[in-house]
Design an enzyme around this catalytic site. Sequence first.
Site: not given
Length: 283
Positions: A139, A173, A242
């Site tokens: 993402h 992901d 992230s």
Amino acid sequence: MTGGVPYPATPASPRPSKPLRWATGLRWAAALAATAVLIGLAVIVVVQAGQIDQLRGDVTRAQRDAEAAADGTDQRLDSLDGRLSSVEKQNEQAFDPQRVAAAVLPSVFQVIADDFTGSAFAVGKATTTGRTNVLTAFHVIEPVWSRNGRSVKLERDGKRYTAQIADVDQSQDIALLRVDAVFTGLPPAAEDPDPGENVLVVGTPLGLSQTVTTGVVSAVRERTDGPGSMIQFDAPVNPGSSGGPVVNTRREVVGIADAKARDAEGIGLAVPIQTACATFHVC
């Protein structure tokens, strides 16, 4: 006697001469001397044989003592090796965030994907062509991927590098980037971490580069939104974290920081590093 042949005189019995008696005495003396010499030699041989046996016994005892001393030394060395190994394990288990961070930070980047930023880290060894494999969360680079773009920027220590998006797995992901530069890759952990294990997270939350946070592993859980599992930990994570590495006390990557629970504190999630290793074959 008159007028006849005289009778021969009767010879007198011979008497041993004095020299003969001396010769016999000398022979006896020589024999006795020889016997005494032989007896003396025999005594010497017996004594020397006893001394040799005693020396052999001394040598045997000395060898046994030396062997016992060597065995004792070996046992002491084995004991020292065991204690040293125990201390080394304790040192490995002892959490030293500063030491771990110093080893990890040179391998961590900020990812710039259009107007979106996140984190990434080098993994494994550089390829034979001088390229380095870099892992991040999908993402993080999704804005570029969704418009069919295939390159993003990596930034570290004020320098920027262009990285190519080599592969992605949207369901997990995760994404694999490659950069034409050589960086030190972090080693992956062979197994998932245990609950209670100390971990360190490095990333660029809110664009703040080289940010380090610490915590413990809360659990390893099955994913509810896809296949595989997730590592739950309580180290603080924020937007921009992230894609950063979650590292154990041995400076091994155990996971890729992925998300935090909304409306809750101390619930961060990471994709296990072995998931990325098995998907992209880069570890």
